[in-house]
Design a protein around this motif. Sequence first.
Motif, PDB file in Angstrom:
ATOM      1  N   ARG A  93       1.198  -1.471   0.021  1.00 30.61           N
ATOM      2  CA  ARG A  93      -0.505  -0.016   0.252  1.00 30.61           C
ATOM      3  C   ARG A  93       0.802   1.180   0.306  1.00 30.61           C
ATOM      4  NH1 ARG A  93      -1.258   3.800   2.477  1.00 30.61           N
ATOM      5  NH2 ARG A  93       0.531   3.025   3.937  1.00 30.61           N
ATOM      6  N   ARG A  94       0.448   2.222  -0.960  1.00 31.07           N
ATOM      7  CA  ARG A  94       1.070   3.662  -0.751  1.00 31.07           C
ATOM      8  C   ARG A  94       0.198   4.250  -1.129  1.00 31.07           C
ATOM      9  NH1 ARG A  94       5.348   6.496  -3.423  1.00 31.07           N
ATOM     10  NH2 ARG A  94       3.418   8.017  -3.151  1.00 31.07           N
ATOM     11  N   SER A  95       0.359   5.850  -0.939  1.00 28.82           N
ATOM     12  CA  SER A  95      -1.115   7.226  -1.195  1.00 28.82           C
ATOM     13  C   SER A  95      -0.020   6.871  -2.643  1.00 28.82           C
ATOM     14  CB  SER A  95      -0.553   7.784  -0.105  1.00 28.82           C
ATOM     15  OG  SER A  95      -0.315   7.688   0.793  1.00 28.82           O
ATOM     16  N   TRP A 154      -4.010  11.408   1.800  1.00 32.87           N
ATOM     17  CA  TRP A 154      -4.679  12.350   2.880  1.00 32.87           C
ATOM     18  C   TRP A 154      -3.764  13.102   3.218  1.00 32.87           C
ATOM     19  CZ3 TRP A 154      -4.748   8.836   8.240  1.00 32.87           C
ATOM     20  CH2 TRP A 154      -4.759   9.981   9.427  1.00 32.87           C
ATOM     21  N   VAL A 155      -3.876  14.630   3.307  1.00 36.12           N
ATOM     22  CA  VAL A 155      -3.561  15.777   2.506  1.00 36.12           C
ATOM     23  C   VAL A 155      -4.298  16.609   3.822  1.00 36.12           C
ATOM     24  CG1 VAL A 155      -2.603  15.564   0.473  1.00 36.12           C
ATOM     25  CG2 VAL A 155      -5.100  16.734   0.701  1.00 36.12           C
ATOM     26  N   THR A 156      -3.619  17.228   3.801  1.00 36.34           N
ATOM     27  CA  THR A 156      -4.414  18.860   5.335  1.00 36.34           C
ATOM     28  C   THR A 156      -3.881  19.990   4.940  1.00 36.34           C
ATOM     29  OG1 THR A 156      -2.504  18.032   6.831  1.00 36.34           O
ATOM     30  CG2 THR A 156      -4.231  17.010   7.692  1.00 36.34           C
ATOM     31  N   GLY A 157      -3.257  20.442   5.042  1.00 41.00           N
ATOM     32  CA  GLY A 157      -2.019  22.093   4.197  1.00 41.00           C
ATOM     33  C   GLY A 157      -2.957  23.281   5.405  1.00 41.00           C
ATOM     34  N   ARG A 182       8.199   5.398  -2.072  1.00 42.24           N
ATOM     35  CA  ARG A 182       8.923   6.794  -1.505  1.00 42.24           C
ATOM     36  C   ARG A 182       9.477   5.910  -0.316  1.00 42.24           C
ATOM     37  NH1 ARG A 182       7.106   8.127   4.177  1.00 42.24           N
ATOM     38  NH2 ARG A 182       5.289   7.396   4.601  1.00 42.24           N
ATOM     39  N   ARG A 197      11.124   4.436   2.642  1.00 44.68           N
ATOM     40  CA  ARG A 197      10.593   3.846   4.125  1.00 44.68           C
ATOM     41  C   ARG A 197      11.874   3.920   4.941  1.00 44.68           C
ATOM     42  NH1 ARG A 197       4.883   4.152   3.217  1.00 44.68           N
ATOM     43  NH2 ARG A 197       5.184   4.266   0.956  1.00 44.68           N
TER      44      ARG A 197
HETATM   45  C1  LIG Z   1      -1.899  13.762   8.988  1.00 48.77           C
HETATM   46  C2  LIG Z   1      -1.626  13.709   8.020  1.00 48.77           C
HETATM   47  C3  LIG Z   1      -1.348  14.962   7.225  1.00 48.77           C
HETATM   48  C4  LIG Z   1      -1.114  14.866   5.805  1.00 48.77           C
HETATM   49  N1  LIG Z   1      -1.247  16.000   4.886  1.00 48.77           N
HETATM   50  C5  LIG Z   1      -0.413  16.496   4.094  1.00 48.77           C
HETATM   51  C6  LIG Z   1      -0.117  17.570   3.520  1.00 48.77           C
HETATM   52  O1  LIG Z   1      -0.549  18.069   3.392  1.00 48.77           O
HETATM   53  N2  LIG Z   1       0.667  16.877   1.533  1.00 48.77           N
HETATM   54  C7  LIG Z   1       1.224  16.414   1.177  1.00 48.77           C
HETATM   55  O2  LIG Z   1       1.781  16.176   0.711  1.00 48.77           O
HETATM   56  N3  LIG Z   1       1.024  15.166   2.849  1.00 48.77           N
HETATM   57  C8  LIG Z   1       0.434  15.504   3.211  1.00 48.77           C
HETATM   58  N4  LIG Z   1       0.295  13.896   3.947  1.00 48.77           N
HETATM   59  C9  LIG Z   1       1.268  12.414   3.894  1.00 48.77           C
HETATM   60  C10 LIG Z   1       0.708  11.910   2.509  1.00 48.77           C
HETATM   61  O3  LIG Z   1      -1.184  12.061   3.422  1.00 48.77           O
HETATM   62  C11 LIG Z   1       1.487  10.276   2.622  1.00 48.77           C
HETATM   63  O4  LIG Z   1       1.691  10.492   3.675  1.00 48.77           O
HETATM   64  C12 LIG Z   1       2.514  10.612   2.200  1.00 48.77           C
HETATM   65  O5  LIG Z   1       2.251  11.021   0.774  1.00 48.77           O
HETATM   66  C13 LIG Z   1       3.300   9.632   1.628  1.00 48.77           C
HETATM   67  O6  LIG Z   1       2.004   8.208   1.878  1.00 48.77           O
HETATM   68  P1  LIG Z   1       2.562   6.487   1.775  1.00 48.77           P
HETATM   69  O7  LIG Z   1       3.291   6.293   3.055  1.00 48.77           O
HETATM   70  O8  LIG Z   1       1.132   6.800   2.518  1.00 48.77           O
HETATM   71  O9  LIG Z   1       2.560   6.218   0.572  1.00 48.77           O
HETATM   72  C14 LIG Z   1      -0.242  14.050   5.142  1.00 48.77           C
HETATM   73  C15 LIG Z   1      -0.250  12.697   5.653  1.00 48.77           C
HETATM   74  C16 LIG Z   1      -1.329  12.469   7.261  1.00 48.77           C
HETATM   75  C17 LIG Z   1      -1.118  11.515   7.754  1.00 48.77           C
END
Ligand SMILES: Cc1cc2nc3c(=O)[nH]c(=O)nc-3n(C[C@H](O)[C@H](O)[C@H](O)COP(=O)(O)O)c2cc1C
Length: 195
Positions: free
Chosen positions: A15-17, A140-143, A178, A180
């Motif tokens: 799994r990856r995002s 999953w993003v916040t910002g 990415r 790890r």
């Molecule tokens: C709470 C939280 C907020 C996140 N916010 C962002 C964000 O705003 N922008 C971003 O590029 N990645 C953000 N991430 C990271 C991505 O969701 C993601 O973890 C990263 O791209 C690598 O994903 P993977 O390890 O699931 O492959 C956030 C992760 C978490 C847990």
Amino acid sequence: MLNDRSSLLSLLETRRSGKPRDLVGPGPTQVELERILTIAARTPDHGTLAPWRFVTVGDDQRDALADVLLGALAEDNPEATDKHREKEINFAHYQGQLVVLVSAPVPDHKIPVWEQQLSCGAAGMNLLLAAHALGFVAGWVTGWRAYSKRVLHAFCEPGERIAGFIFIGHANSDLVDRERPALSNVSHAWTPPSR
Ligand SMILES: Cc1cc2nc3c(=O)[nH]c(=O)nc-3n(C[C@H](O)[C@H](O)[C@H](O)COP(=O)(O)O)c2cc1C
């Protein structure tokens, strides 16, 4: 059974995002979405408080989301440029299904808020895994949006917070994993304190 177990492990290991801006549709059907959210809700939860909520944003609500984000941007950053505004309109219209994960801790409870927030994070992780298991890619993003007063007002009750905007769709090209962390950097045997 062994096969089931090895596919489950391989699912967890692969799994990856995806970046939400790069996702393409279609998102999950209503039945798939309910399955994903049901799995997400099956999460460790001290005190069984369910201190999180999933707010789904329909495709037909994306213009309304853009309005909220543009209003919030104007309030939070009066210097915002047309490029900033365009970014928000694009964000609101990212493809796939948008789920806003809301942390909804029960205040003044014997279960510390910290533990309730951890449960919310676990729900988010389960959501990502369930989406992956069903063949989707999620991100999953916040910002700034997750912390903006006006955006919070649009999704949360007082005391709640936005834990993330989670988009569920498909990758438009092969995802590259990415790096790890090396296990040795994040895991070590306990050293008891000296007496
Ligand atoms: C709470 C939280 C907020 C996140 N916010 C962002 C964000 O705003 N922008 C971003 O590029 N990645 C953000 N991430 C990271 C991505 O969701 C993601 O973890 C990263 O791209 C690598 O994903 P993977 O390890 O699931 O492959 C956030 C992760 C978490 C847990």
